[in-house]
Design a protein around this motif. Structure first.
Motif: not given
Ligand code: BF8
Ligand code: SF4
Length: 636
Positions: A262, A296-297, A314, A335, A447-448, A477-478, A528, A562-563, A565
């Motif tokens: 990240h 990812c990010c 991800y 992640c 999001g993920c 993000g993803c 993200c 998912m996360a 975050k």
């Molecule tokens: O911050 S989108 S899986 S990589 S939490 Fe993680 Fe989700 Fe991907 Fe980036 Ni965001």
């Protein structure tokens, strides 16, 4: 494996059978092995907060309805959710804190391999934070901005809101948040407050705990906002750039280095140095030199600022290694699947961890620090070149799949494009087209990936439906990774999927901005943490219209959240007033009270609310309906 399709990503579907044949385990295998997943956990009614437990509530009403201490389902669910938000906020806070400290060091004149790339933006930020930058030396401005940002981690007076929250929202939203008692004064203190109030024997009032969660989510927002803005100052404001996405971006004849995680502090230096060390790679036999790709990010960060291609998002990170063509994968924070280190046993890949608090057993640890960033990056590249020499060509399987992606749509870049249509009043073309209905509304995808659904499928299905309904789409993000991999960040996608009026608007802006055609169907706004770029734009529109965010025809969607975050981000999106869709059932439904608050009652409080819908077509219908409701409210 079950009958559910694993992914709509052709590169994944090419590599997964190969992995299976070779006996290589991936997240999809482990997901199968994990079934059936714990029903108590899925409902959020398992409590492990103290060692009298674990306690679990019987959802059918026959068994225990209270934990040993007397906490009921509502308390347990609310506590679990608030703690997830706190963890998400902590992740973003650490990221932002790290960047702010780096800016402070630069301001104080320490010798670091970073410089202030965007002086104008830094001065603008200083103005926004009321620091009167005029006439001051740029280092002084850097120092003051860094200190004002760090104040958001250290302020003790709880009556003074965080600078980055107060100065980036509409005045009426700030007022509302202060009134509700959910405006954070200190990011770290807010996280600590949640950890305290959810300790055994503290806050048992579910609604009160949820309010604490909203405050935590706003602390998350604050950390994210300053991360993005200060990263732009150090590494550049993203501008539109044409690049590519999916595993076909790996090159057979290059030293392939994947940057994953990240924080751009390390990856930026790796990218810089890769250019300088290209000849070394060629000497080692790699005809095409060094090829950096992102995952990812971190991938999104370098993609936005440098046009570095994105290898994958991800869920398919392990498959990058299954190609046998990644010579080194260098990771920082968040992640990162711990399984990557095990994959190293099957391939020649160097898996390199870099952060003191993010190690993986089996990986090579090369500790990063700002002072030694250049040496760290040189060592990483050297390890990659050495690994390239060991690469087993018989194991190389690079899927022939990649899509063009036009990325780099920071708020500044969007405004710059709009100003080509109307230099005096850049927001006017956007607002006029929203008012006249050419653009029905705006959707932010975030999001993920989540194995509970077919990878990327919900994203692309919802987006195509929204496009048909003339909804302007932003992604981070993803989610952005999914759109990039599936060719939805192209002009062709606009031609193919946008409704007539949206197509017309995107074409006028794209042509004016010199793109020789429309803007891409989905605008890539970044990683993200960069979700705040979308807020930046939304607040500008709201201020111009003289309304608050909860009146705008703007919605958010996290189809594969998912996360932790993502939980935090979704919660602040709601708190700022946005109808926010989740394509995954959140782990709260064991409490009808919490579920009702989050999906209905909260609307009266902040204007935003969660919509849970696992069917992507139905989700699109609900998002369009939410946009139309907002339009009606505005009388347009
Ligand atoms: O911050 S989108 S899986 S990589 S939490 Fe993680 Fe989700 Fe991907 Fe980036 Ni965001
Ligand atoms: Fe059980 Fe209460 Fe302890 Fe939770 S805090 S584990 S409900 S006794």
């Amino acid at each position: 494996m079950s009958n559910m399709k694993t992914s709509i990503d052709p590169a994944v579907n090419y590599l997964l059978p190969l992995a299976q044949k070779a006996g290589i385990e991936t997240a999809w295998d482990r997901f199968e092995a994990m079934k059936p997943q714990c029903g108590f956990g899925e409902l959020g009614i398992c409590c492990r907060i103290c060692w009298k437990g674990p306690c679990r509530i019987d959802p059918f009403g026959n068994g225990p309805q209270k934990g040993i201490c007397g906490a009921d389902a509502d308390t347990i669910v609310a506590r679990n959710l608030a703690r997830m938000i706190a963890a998400g906020a902590a992740a973003h806070a650490e990221h932002g804190h790290h960047v702010a400290l780096t800016l402070l060091e630069i301001g104080e004149g320490h010798a670091l391999p970073y410089k202030i790339k965007e002086e104008k933006k830094l001065r603008n930020i200083a103005e926004r934070l009321n620091l009167n930058p005029e006439g001051k030396d740029i280092k002084q401005v850097a120092k003051e901005v860094a200190l004002a940002s760090l104040e958001d981690f250290s302020r003790q007076k709880s009556s003074i809101p965080c600078n980055w929250a107060k100065e980036t929202l509409t005045a009426s939203r700030v007022e509302k948040l202060v009134e509700l008692g959910v405006m954070p004064h200190n990011i770290h203190a807010t996280i600590a407050e949640i950890m305290h109030r959810t300790h055994v024997g503290c806050d048992a009032d579910a609604v009160n705990i949820l309010l604490g969660g909203l405050k935590g989510a706003l602390a998350d927002y604050t950390g994210m906002y300053l991360s993005t803005e200060l990263s732009d100052v150090l590494f550049g404001i993203p501008e539109p750039v044409v690049t590519a996405a999916n595993l076909g971006v790996l090159k057979e004849d290059a030293v392939n280095i994947a940057v994953h995680g990240h924080n751009p502090l390390l990856s930026e230096i790796v990218c810089d140095l890769a250019i300088k060390m290209n000849e070394e790679a060629k000497k080692a036999g790699a005809k095409e030199g060094i090829n950096i790709v992102g995952i990812c990010c971190t991938g999104n960060e370098v993609m936005m600022r440098r046009g570095i291609p994105l290898a994958t998002n991800y869920l398919s990170q392990e498959l990058a290694l299954v190609t046998g063509a990644v010579d080194a994968i260098v990771v920082d924070v968040q992640c990162i699947m711990p399984s990557l280190a095990a994959l190293k046993e099957c391939f020649h890949t160097e898996v390199i961890t870099t952060m003191p608090g993010n190690k993986i057993p089996g990986a090579t640890h090369l500790e990063f620090s700002e002072e030694t960033a250049l040496e760290n990056a040189a060592k990483i590249i050297k390890l990659a070149i050495d690994a390239y020499k060991r690469r087993d060509r018989s194991k190389v399987n690079i899927p022939d799949y990649k899509e063009t992606a036009i990325v780099g749509f920071s708020a500044e870049a969007v405004l710059a494009a709009l100003s080509k249509v109307n230099p005096e009043d850049p927001l006017k073309p956007l607002i006029d087209n929203i008012v006249n209905g050419n653009i029905l509304g705006i959707a932010l995808f975030a999001g993920c990936n989540n194995l509970r659904v077919t990878q990327d499928h919900n994203f692309t299905t919802i987006a195509k439906e929204l496009a048909r309904n003339n909804v302007l789409m932003l992604a981070t993000g993803c989610g952005a990774g999914a759109f990039a991999k599936h060719g939805l960040m192209t002009q062709e996608a606009t031609e193919a999927y946008a409704g007539d009026s949206l197509k017309e608007v995107l074409t006028v802006i794209g042509e004016a901005a010199g793109l020789n055609g429309p803007l891409p169907l989905v605008l890539h706004m970044g990683s993200c943490v960069d979700n705040t770029r979308a807020v930046n734009l939304a607040v500008a529109v709201a201020n111009k219209l003289g309304v608050d965010l909860d009146k705008l025809p703007v919605v958010a969607s996290a189809p594969e959240a998912m996360a932790e975050k993502a939980v935090a981000i979704g919660t602040w999106a709601v708190t700022l007033g946005l109808p926010t869709h989740l394509g995954i059932v959140p782990q709260v439904i064991g409490s009808p009270l919490v579920t009702e608050v989050l999906t209905e009652k909260i609307k009266d409080l902040v204007g935003g609310y969660f919509m849970v819908e696992t069917d992507p077509k139905k989700a699109a219908v609900k998002l369009v309906a939410a946009i139309k409701e907002r339009r009606e409210g505005l009388g347009i």
